[in-house]
Design a protein around this motif. Structure first.
Motif, PDB file in Angstrom:
ATOM      1  N   LEU A 151      -2.003  -3.858  -3.758  1.00 35.29           N
ATOM      2  CA  LEU A 151      -1.568  -2.708  -4.411  1.00 35.29           C
ATOM      3  C   LEU A 151      -2.066  -1.370  -5.167  1.00 35.29           C
ATOM      4  O   LEU A 151      -2.309  -0.414  -5.265  1.00 35.29           O
ATOM      5  CB  LEU A 151      -0.868  -3.217  -5.073  1.00 35.29           C
ATOM      6  N   LEU A 152      -2.965  -2.068  -5.927  1.00 37.16           N
ATOM      7  CA  LEU A 152      -3.982  -1.785  -6.440  1.00 37.16           C
ATOM      8  C   LEU A 152      -5.384  -0.392  -5.568  1.00 37.16           C
ATOM      9  O   LEU A 152      -5.659   0.531  -5.776  1.00 37.16           O
ATOM     10  CB  LEU A 152      -5.132  -2.891  -7.677  1.00 37.16           C
ATOM     11  N   ASN A 153      -5.178  -1.321  -3.997  1.00 41.39           N
ATOM     12  CA  ASN A 153      -6.962  -0.829  -3.235  1.00 41.39           C
ATOM     13  C   ASN A 153      -5.543   0.464  -2.313  1.00 41.39           C
ATOM     14  O   ASN A 153      -6.312   1.739  -2.630  1.00 41.39           O
ATOM     15  CB  ASN A 153      -6.886  -2.258  -2.386  1.00 41.39           C
ATOM     16  N   ASN A 154      -3.848  -0.329  -2.463  1.00 36.30           N
ATOM     17  CA  ASN A 154      -3.655   1.017  -1.526  1.00 36.30           C
ATOM     18  C   ASN A 154      -3.659   2.010  -2.532  1.00 36.30           C
ATOM     19  O   ASN A 154      -3.382   3.203  -1.976  1.00 36.30           O
ATOM     20  CB  ASN A 154      -2.193   1.029  -1.021  1.00 36.30           C
ATOM     21  N   GLN A 155      -3.290   1.948  -3.996  1.00 35.60           N
ATOM     22  CA  GLN A 155      -3.261   3.377  -4.504  1.00 35.60           C
ATOM     23  C   GLN A 155      -4.290   3.752  -4.720  1.00 35.60           C
ATOM     24  O   GLN A 155      -4.056   5.348  -5.359  1.00 35.60           O
ATOM     25  CB  GLN A 155      -2.130   2.654  -6.229  1.00 35.60           C
ATOM     26  N   LEU A 156      -5.701   3.474  -4.910  1.00 34.09           N
ATOM     27  CA  LEU A 156      -6.890   3.722  -4.929  1.00 34.09           C
ATOM     28  C   LEU A 156      -6.719   5.063  -3.669  1.00 34.09           C
ATOM     29  O   LEU A 156      -8.065   6.161  -3.838  1.00 34.09           O
ATOM     30  CB  LEU A 156      -7.415   2.863  -5.139  1.00 34.09           C
ATOM     31  N   ASN A 180      -6.761  10.038  -2.118  1.00 33.61           N
ATOM     32  CA  ASN A 180      -6.520  11.449  -0.679  1.00 33.61           C
ATOM     33  C   ASN A 180      -6.174  12.415  -1.594  1.00 33.61           C
ATOM     34  O   ASN A 180      -5.304  12.902  -0.202  1.00 33.61           O
ATOM     35  CB  ASN A 180      -6.241  10.598   0.554  1.00 33.61           C
ATOM     36  N   GLY A 181      -5.578  12.329  -2.424  1.00 33.50           N
ATOM     37  CA  GLY A 181      -5.185  13.119  -3.122  1.00 33.50           C
ATOM     38  C   GLY A 181      -3.739  13.249  -3.012  1.00 33.50           C
ATOM     39  O   GLY A 181      -2.751  14.358  -3.420  1.00 33.50           O
ATOM     40  N   LYS A 182      -3.255  11.710  -3.080  1.00 32.95           N
ATOM     41  CA  LYS A 182      -1.734  11.749  -2.986  1.00 32.95           C
ATOM     42  C   LYS A 182      -1.568  11.069  -4.346  1.00 32.95           C
ATOM     43  O   LYS A 182      -2.237  10.671  -5.809  1.00 32.95           O
ATOM     44  CB  LYS A 182      -1.659  10.806  -2.355  1.00 32.95           C
ATOM     45  N   GLU A 183      -0.318  11.325  -4.694  1.00 32.38           N
ATOM     46  CA  GLU A 183       0.448  10.806  -6.248  1.00 32.38           C
ATOM     47  C   GLU A 183       1.002   9.588  -6.267  1.00 32.38           C
ATOM     48  O   GLU A 183       1.969   8.854  -5.282  1.00 32.38           O
ATOM     49  CB  GLU A 183       1.394  11.695  -6.588  1.00 32.38           C
ATOM     50  N   ILE A 184       0.430   8.684  -7.118  1.00 29.76           N
ATOM     51  CA  ILE A 184       0.685   7.060  -7.092  1.00 29.76           C
ATOM     52  C   ILE A 184       1.659   7.330  -8.857  1.00 29.76           C
ATOM     53  O   ILE A 184       1.824   7.472  -9.495  1.00 29.76           O
ATOM     54  CB  ILE A 184      -0.349   6.361  -6.670  1.00 29.76           C
ATOM     55  N   ILE A 185       2.718   6.205  -8.715  1.00 31.63           N
ATOM     56  CA  ILE A 185       3.015   5.433 -10.402  1.00 31.63           C
ATOM     57  C   ILE A 185       1.657   4.287  -9.991  1.00 31.63           C
ATOM     58  O   ILE A 185       1.874   3.579  -9.479  1.00 31.63           O
ATOM     59  CB  ILE A 185       4.282   5.317  -9.997  1.00 31.63           C
ATOM     60  N   ILE A 186       1.229   4.466 -11.502  1.00 30.73           N
ATOM     61  CA  ILE A 186       0.573   2.739 -11.950  1.00 30.73           C
ATOM     62  C   ILE A 186       1.676   1.709 -12.294  1.00 30.73           C
ATOM     63  O   ILE A 186       2.792   2.387 -13.123  1.00 30.73           O
ATOM     64  CB  ILE A 186       0.113   3.425 -13.026  1.00 30.73           C
ATOM     65  N   PRO A 187       1.704   0.849 -12.283  1.00 30.18           N
ATOM     66  CA  PRO A 187       2.729   0.008 -12.428  1.00 30.18           C
ATOM     67  C   PRO A 187       2.600  -0.719 -13.689  1.00 30.18           C
ATOM     68  O   PRO A 187       1.019  -0.176 -14.307  1.00 30.18           O
ATOM     69  CB  PRO A 187       2.256  -1.547 -11.487  1.00 30.18           C
ATOM     70  N   LEU A 225     -12.665  -7.226  -4.828  1.00 30.77           N
ATOM     71  CA  LEU A 225     -10.955  -6.196  -6.100  1.00 30.77           C
ATOM     72  C   LEU A 225     -10.718  -4.643  -5.488  1.00 30.77           C
ATOM     73  O   LEU A 225      -9.762  -4.801  -5.215  1.00 30.77           O
ATOM     74  CB  LEU A 225     -11.884  -6.326  -7.524  1.00 30.77           C
ATOM     75  N   THR A 226     -12.224  -4.437  -4.829  1.00 37.05           N
ATOM     76  CA  THR A 226     -11.612  -2.676  -4.115  1.00 37.05           C
ATOM     77  C   THR A 226     -12.327  -3.291  -2.465  1.00 37.05           C
ATOM     78  O   THR A 226     -13.498  -1.964  -2.192  1.00 37.05           O
ATOM     79  CB  THR A 226     -12.498  -1.772  -4.924  1.00 37.05           C
ATOM     80  N   PRO A 227     -12.243  -3.669  -1.916  1.00 34.69           N
ATOM     81  CA  PRO A 227     -12.582  -3.780  -1.050  1.00 34.69           C
ATOM     82  C   PRO A 227     -12.524  -2.810   0.310  1.00 34.69           C
ATOM     83  O   PRO A 227     -13.020  -2.410   1.602  1.00 34.69           O
ATOM     84  CB  PRO A 227     -11.547  -5.250   0.176  1.00 34.69           C
ATOM     85  N   LYS A 228     -11.350  -1.722  -0.030  1.00 38.26           N
ATOM     86  CA  LYS A 228     -10.889  -0.886   0.589  1.00 38.26           C
ATOM     87  C   LYS A 228     -11.468   0.515   0.460  1.00 38.26           C
ATOM     88  O   LYS A 228     -11.510   1.378   1.125  1.00 38.26           O
ATOM     89  CB  LYS A 228      -9.375  -0.401   0.487  1.00 38.26           C
ATOM     90  N   VAL A 229     -12.049   0.932  -0.710  1.00 33.47           N
ATOM     91  CA  VAL A 229     -12.819   1.556  -1.880  1.00 33.47           C
ATOM     92  C   VAL A 229     -14.109   1.498  -0.694  1.00 33.47           C
ATOM     93  O   VAL A 229     -15.323   0.965  -0.486  1.00 33.47           O
ATOM     94  CB  VAL A 229     -12.206   0.867  -3.174  1.00 33.47           C
TER      95      VAL A 229
END
Length: 555
Positions: free
Chosen positions: A355-360, A365-372, A409-413
């Motif tokens: 979830l952390l990586n997807n939200q980052l 990419n300019g999208k809005e997220i909701i921090i858990p 922790l952040t493999p997708k970043v």
């Protein structure tokens, strides 16, 4: 002669009792434990850490401190430092041996007032240490009159030790000796040099390392693992201390006594802030950073450092936003269990990494997220609309947590979007020439004060859980410190003089029937080396305010 009753404790259980004449030394009774005497380095006498040559003068409970324990390892290392000092005195009597910080499983040393130390010199030192070990010379401890100790330290060229006893003028001074060489160490030592067989001297930087075994394997040296970034920070900080002429507890005490401490406090705070500013400049110069990841061990000042860094980035035109890694806990039911069957909240798998990586990625990419959000009372994660977030062009994330340096922790970043900072409370002060100040002790005292101030926890409670905290650091933080883009030293050279005001009364409340008593007494003895500074002298934005309270920052 009066007899006293000794109760022997093993694995927290009473195993036997013995009547013995008062004045019997501990080592005469070691066979009662039913374990090899060679594995016993010290004892707990009513939970106080004591050497094996301690005379027992009252009825008490005693427990063996083994070579493969944390306390046993500290006894071994302290004794090894005395062995090195004796060898250096024999070979280089006009040089000044100075201990520095820890590096891996070793301490960094330099020889001042001498030519650059060579491989040949180091080999000679090692050979001299081995010769002293082979002779199995008794390591003695005795109390001598103050004036005699002062003259002895002057004769041996132990300048800082001589200076330090001016600030604790007891009638007698406890000294430790190997043959005709004497020194002062704070804590028990082994009985003789013959025990000290496992060590290595290794050329490093302008000095050398005294390498010693890990506590869990006391007869084997670990492979050397370099920590160049940490060593570079330490070296710069040590040079700064020399320029300030404040390199020891005695130097600090002189400033306090001469009422010059306020200027030093201000200079120290400015120096630290300049280093934070340099890191902010590095982030800006990289040009592509969208998230700053801050990690460091317990009580290294992560929260205040993040806030100070945010101010620096604001001054450079950024708008920092903070996301806490605590928000991404999976929840009690999904948290892995540790070896004791308890939830392991410190392992990476306790976080919702996906979830952390997807939200980052969405944020970048300019999208809005909701921090858990995470409810620590119920152990559940949930979402609220009020925690919506976007990230604009001039906005930057700051995240602090123990896994920040771990790339898992952040493999997708992408690497170019990240900037990683490691924090360490690495004081450049020594107690004197041969007694270093442990970074772990510095942090433990910070935590004792903070836990009491903000959580109402007594000192014994913090001491009890500290080994667990340290195990978590060794697993999840220290292995990744060389991954950092920058290292920030959060220690302030005046802080122990302030923390003593808060910590000493708390440590005195730990009673002899508590297991934490020995550690409390050790920390109290350590803090007695510092004169006190009133808390009112601490600036409102200082990292120290995170522990003593009264900060200008909101936490």
């Amino acid at each position: 002669m009066k007899n006293i009753n000794i109760t022997f404790i093993k694995d927290n259980k009473e195993i036997s009792k013995k009547d013995t004449p008062a004045g019997t030394q501990v080592y005469e009774l070691l066979n009662e434990f039913g374990i090899p005497v060679k594995d016993i380095f010290a004892v707990l006498v009513n939970n106080e850490i004591c050497p094996l040559d301690k005379p027992l003068t009252y009825s008490c409970k005693i427990e063996a401190i083994l070579s493969n324990s944390k306390i046993g390892a500290s006894v071994y290392r302290r004794s090894l430092c005395l062995l090195l000092a004796a060898a250096a005195h024999n070979l280089f009597p006009k040089a000044r041996l100075l201990v520095g910080h820890s590096l891996g499983h070793g301490y960094y040393y330099t020889l001042e007032d001498a030519d650059d130390i060579t491989e040949k010199d180091i080999t000679a030192l090692s050979d001299e240490m081995k010769a002293l070990v082979k002779k199995d010379i008794p390591i003695t401890t005795e109390d001598i009159p103050y004036e005699e100790a002062a003259a002895l330290f002057e004769k041996l060229g132990l300048k800082e030790t001589r200076k330090q006893i001016k600030f604790n003028c007891t009638p007698t001074i406890k000294i430790n000796s190997i043959g005709d060489f004497s020194d002062l160490y704070f804590g028990p030592l082994v009985l003789s040099t013959g025990v000290l067989k496992t060590f290595e001297l290794k050329k490093y930087g302008e000095g050398f390392l005294l390498r010693f075994p890990k506590s869990s394997d006391p007869e084997k040296l670990m492979d050397f693992k370099d920590e160049p970034k940490l060593f570079e920070i330490y070296s710069k900080y040590k040079e700064w201390g020399k320029r300030m002429n404040v390199t020891s507890a005695a130097s600090l005490n002189e400033l306090i006594t001469n009422r010059k401490i306020n200027d030093f406090i201000e200079i120290t705070e400015i120096y630290q802030q300049k280093n934070i500013s340099k890191i902010a400049s590095q982030i800006v110069q990289k040009g592509t950073v969208r998230v700053v990841l801050i990690a460091g061990p317990s009580s290294s000042g992560k929260t205040t450092s993040a806030k100070k860094l945010a101010l620096e980035l604001q001054a450079m035109g950024y708008v920092p936003k903070v996301i806490s890694l605590d928000c991404y806990y999976l929840g009690h039911e999904k948290t892995p269990l540790d070896a004791d069957g308890k939830p392991d909240y410190e392992c990476l798998e306790a976080l919702n990494v996906e979830l952390l990586n997807n939200q980052l990625v969405d944020l970048f990419n300019g999208k809005e997220i909701i921090i858990p959000s995470y409810d620590f009372h119920t152990g559940t994660a949930y979402f609220e609309d009020k925690n919506k977030m976007t990230l604009k062009e001039n906005e930057i994330l700051i995240m602090e947590g123990i896994h920040g340096l771990n790339d898992k922790l952040t493999p997708k970043v992408a690497p170019e979007l990240k900037f990683k900072i490691y924090l360490s409370a690495l004081t450049q002060l020594n107690l004197d020439d041969h007694n270093r100040i442990s970074t772990s002790d510095n942090r433990l005292i910070r935590r004792i004060v903070r836990d009491n101030n903000f959580r109402g926890k007594p000192a014994a409670g913090t001491i009890e859980m500290w080994p667990s905290v340290r195990r978590g650091e060794e697993l999840h933080i220290f292995p990744f410190q060389n991954n950092a883009d920058a290292v920030l030293n959060t220690a302030l050279d005046y802080e122990l003089a302030v923390l003593r005001v808060y910590a000493a009364p708390l440590l005195r409340q730990v009673t002899p029937n508590q297991k934490e008593y020995g550690e409390a007494r050790r920390l109290l003895q350590f803090l007695e080396n510092f004169s006190t500074i009133p808390p009112t002298a601490v600036p409102p934005r200082s990292i120290i305010r995170e522990f003593i309270g009264g900060s200008a920052f909101r936490y």
